[in-house]
Design an enzyme around this catalytic site. Structure first.
Site, PDB file in Angstrom:
ATOM      1  N   HIS A 189       0.829  -1.207   0.000  1.00  7.26           N
ATOM      2  CA  HIS A 189       0.000   0.000   0.000  1.00  7.26           C
ATOM      3  C   HIS A 189       0.863   1.258   0.000  1.00  7.26           C
ATOM      4  O   HIS A 189       1.581   1.529   0.961  1.00  7.26           O
ATOM      5  CB  HIS A 189      -0.899  -0.019   1.242  1.00  7.26           C
ATOM      6  CG  HIS A 189      -1.873   1.095   1.318  1.00  7.26           C
ATOM      7  ND1 HIS A 189      -1.898   1.983   2.362  1.00  7.26           N
ATOM      8  CD2 HIS A 189      -2.874   1.473   0.473  1.00  7.26           C
ATOM      9  CE1 HIS A 189      -2.874   2.862   2.182  1.00  7.26           C
ATOM     10  NE2 HIS A 189      -3.473   2.570   1.041  1.00  7.26           N
ATOM     11  N   GLU A 214       0.337  -0.557  -4.762  1.00  5.28           N
ATOM     12  CA  GLU A 214      -0.768   0.397  -4.908  1.00  5.28           C
ATOM     13  C   GLU A 214      -0.219   1.809  -4.749  1.00  5.28           C
ATOM     14  O   GLU A 214       0.648   2.055  -3.903  1.00  5.28           O
ATOM     15  CB  GLU A 214      -1.839   0.114  -3.843  1.00  5.28           C
ATOM     16  CG  GLU A 214      -3.109   0.933  -3.979  1.00  5.28           C
ATOM     17  CD  GLU A 214      -3.072   2.265  -3.226  1.00  5.28           C
ATOM     18  OE1 GLU A 214      -3.990   3.076  -3.414  1.00  5.28           O
ATOM     19  OE2 GLU A 214      -2.115   2.499  -2.443  1.00  5.28           O
ATOM     20  N   GLU A 265      -4.449   4.293  -8.351  1.00  2.00           N
ATOM     21  CA  GLU A 265      -5.699   4.963  -8.000  1.00  2.00           C
ATOM     22  C   GLU A 265      -5.752   6.349  -8.633  1.00  2.00           C
ATOM     23  O   GLU A 265      -4.852   7.167  -8.437  1.00  2.00           O
ATOM     24  CB  GLU A 265      -5.881   5.092  -6.494  1.00  2.00           C
ATOM     25  CG  GLU A 265      -7.161   5.835  -6.148  1.00  2.00           C
ATOM     26  CD  GLU A 265      -7.461   5.966  -4.670  1.00  2.00           C
ATOM     27  OE1 GLU A 265      -8.353   6.768  -4.324  1.00  2.00           O
ATOM     28  OE2 GLU A 265      -6.808   5.279  -3.867  1.00  2.00           O
ATOM     29  N   ASP A 314      -1.203   6.349  -5.656  1.00  3.96           N
ATOM     30  CA  ASP A 314      -2.233   7.352  -5.942  1.00  3.96           C
ATOM     31  C   ASP A 314      -1.687   8.395  -6.907  1.00  3.96           C
ATOM     32  O   ASP A 314      -0.539   8.840  -6.759  1.00  3.96           O
ATOM     33  CB  ASP A 314      -2.650   8.057  -4.650  1.00  3.96           C
ATOM     34  CG  ASP A 314      -3.047   7.067  -3.568  1.00  3.96           C
ATOM     35  OD1 ASP A 314      -4.195   6.626  -3.580  1.00  3.96           O
ATOM     36  OD2 ASP A 314      -2.190   6.737  -2.717  1.00  3.96           O
ATOM     37  N   HIS A 328      -1.070  11.038  -2.254  1.00  6.70           N
ATOM     38  CA  HIS A 328      -2.411  10.637  -1.833  1.00  6.70           C
ATOM     39  C   HIS A 328      -3.328  11.815  -1.547  1.00  6.70           C
ATOM     40  O   HIS A 328      -4.413  11.930  -2.119  1.00  6.70           O
ATOM     41  CB  HIS A 328      -2.339   9.740  -0.602  1.00  6.70           C
ATOM     42  CG  HIS A 328      -3.676   9.351  -0.063  1.00  6.70           C
ATOM     43  ND1 HIS A 328      -4.348  10.104   0.889  1.00  6.70           N
ATOM     44  CD2 HIS A 328      -4.495   8.298  -0.360  1.00  6.70           C
ATOM     45  CE1 HIS A 328      -5.504   9.535   1.162  1.00  6.70           C
ATOM     46  NE2 HIS A 328      -5.623   8.436   0.420  1.00  6.70           N
TER      47      HIS A 328
END
Length: 256
Positions: free
Chosen positions: A8, A36, A110, A38, A51
Site C-alpha cells: 500500500h 498500490e 488509483e 495514488d 495521496h
C-alpha cells in the site's frame, strides 16, 4: 501464489508513502506482487504520485497539489515527516514510478480525484502507461465512477476497478455496468459469500488496508484468491510464507 501481497503506497510502514524510497523497498521484497499508488495532476498537468489533495501531511509544502506546477512540487521534501533518514525525498512523477516498476511488479493506480477536480487525469495517466506498453501491468482504480467511465471510453482494453467502503446489494451489477473486473474494498465489508459471488463472475477482489496479522489470517479463510493490501508487506510474509514454510517442514518430518 494465493492471497497476493499488495504494498500500500509502497512499503509505507517503513518508508514515506508514495515515494520512490517506498516503492524501491517494496520491490526489494520478493513476495510483493503488486504495488498500490495514488495519482493526481500538477498545475501543468504532470501526473504526480501523492495521496492527499493537500500537501501539509506528507510534505513541507502547503496548499493544494493542483495549484503547484511540477517544478514547484519538486522543491518539496516528502520524506522528513516520516523519518530524518528520508530527508529530501521527492514527490515522484507517475513516469518515474512506471519506469522503476516496469516488468517487475503489477501496479494498482488509483485515480485520485473528486468530481471535476482533474478533468484531464485519465488521459494523462493513460498516455504514460501506453507510452511504455504497460497496459497489461496495471489496473486503474477509483472511488470516482466518472473517472472509471472516462478511462474505459479512452482505452476500453485497460483493466479498471471500483474502490468502495460499502456493501450495496447490487454491487455485482454496478461493477458490470462500469465494466470493472477489479474491486478494491475495505476489508470489514468482505465475507465468504461475497467473495464466492464476485470471483465466480471473474472479479478480482483486493482487501484494504490490512496491517494486523490476525486479520490477515482471518481474511485468508474467505477465499484463496483474495488479494491483501498492507502498509507492512513483511507482516504478510510472516503470515503466509513463513506459515507455509513451517507446514512444509512439518509434513516432511511426518513422511520421513
Amino acid at each position: 501464489m494465493n492471497h497476493l501481497c499488495v504494498a500500500h503506497r509502497g512499503f509505507s510502514g517503513i518508508a514515506p508513502e508514495n515515494t520512490l524510497a517506498a516503492f524501491r523497498l517494496a520491490l526489494e521484497q520478493p513476495f510483493v506482487h503488486w504495488i498500490e499508488l495514488d495519482v493526481q495532476l500538477s498545475k501543468d498537468d504532470v501526473p504526480v504520485v501523492i495521496h492527499d489533495f493537500t500537501l501539509e501531511r506528507t510534505t513541507n509544502g502547503t496548499g493544494r497539489v493542483k495549484d503547484l506546477n511540477w517544478k514547484e512540487l519538486q522543491q518539496l521534501d516528502a520524506g522528513s515527516w516520516k523519518d530524518a533518514e528520508y530527508c529530501g525525498e521527492k514527490i515522484p512523477s507517475l513516469a518515474q514510478v512506471l519506469d522503476m516498476c516496469r516488468g517487475r511488479v503489477s501496479l494498482n493506480i488509483e485515480l485520485k480525484t473528486a468530481g471535476d477536480m482533474y478533468p484531464g487525469l485519465e488521459k494523462a495517466v493513460l498516455r504514460e502507461i501506453v507510452m511504455r506498453q504497460m497496459e497489461g501491468e496495471v489496473v486503474l482504480t477509483s472511488f470516482e465512477r466518472t473517472a472509471l467511465r472516462r478511462t474505459k471510453e479512452l482505452a476500453p482494453e485497460i483493466r479498471t476497478g471500483l474502490i468502495i467502503d460499502a456493501r450495496p446489494d447490487d454491487l455485482a451489477k454496478q461493477l458490470e455496468k462500469l465494466q470493472c473486473s477489479f474491486l478494491s474494498m475495505g476489508y470489514p465489508r468482505l465475507d465468504r459469500n461475497l467473495m464466492k459471488d464476485l470471483t465466480g463472475r471473474g472479479i478480482t477482489v483486493m482487501a484494504w488496508t490490512v496491517d494486523d496479522r490476525r486479520i490477515m489470517r482471518k481474511l485468508s479463510a474467505l477465499h484463496p484468491e483474495l488479494m491483501i493490501c498492507t502498509n507492512w508487506p513483511d507482516r504478510w510474509e510472516q503470515v503466509f510464507l513463513l506459515s507455509k514454510h513451517r507446514l512444509w517442514h512439518y509434513i516432511r518430518n511426518l513422511i520421513r
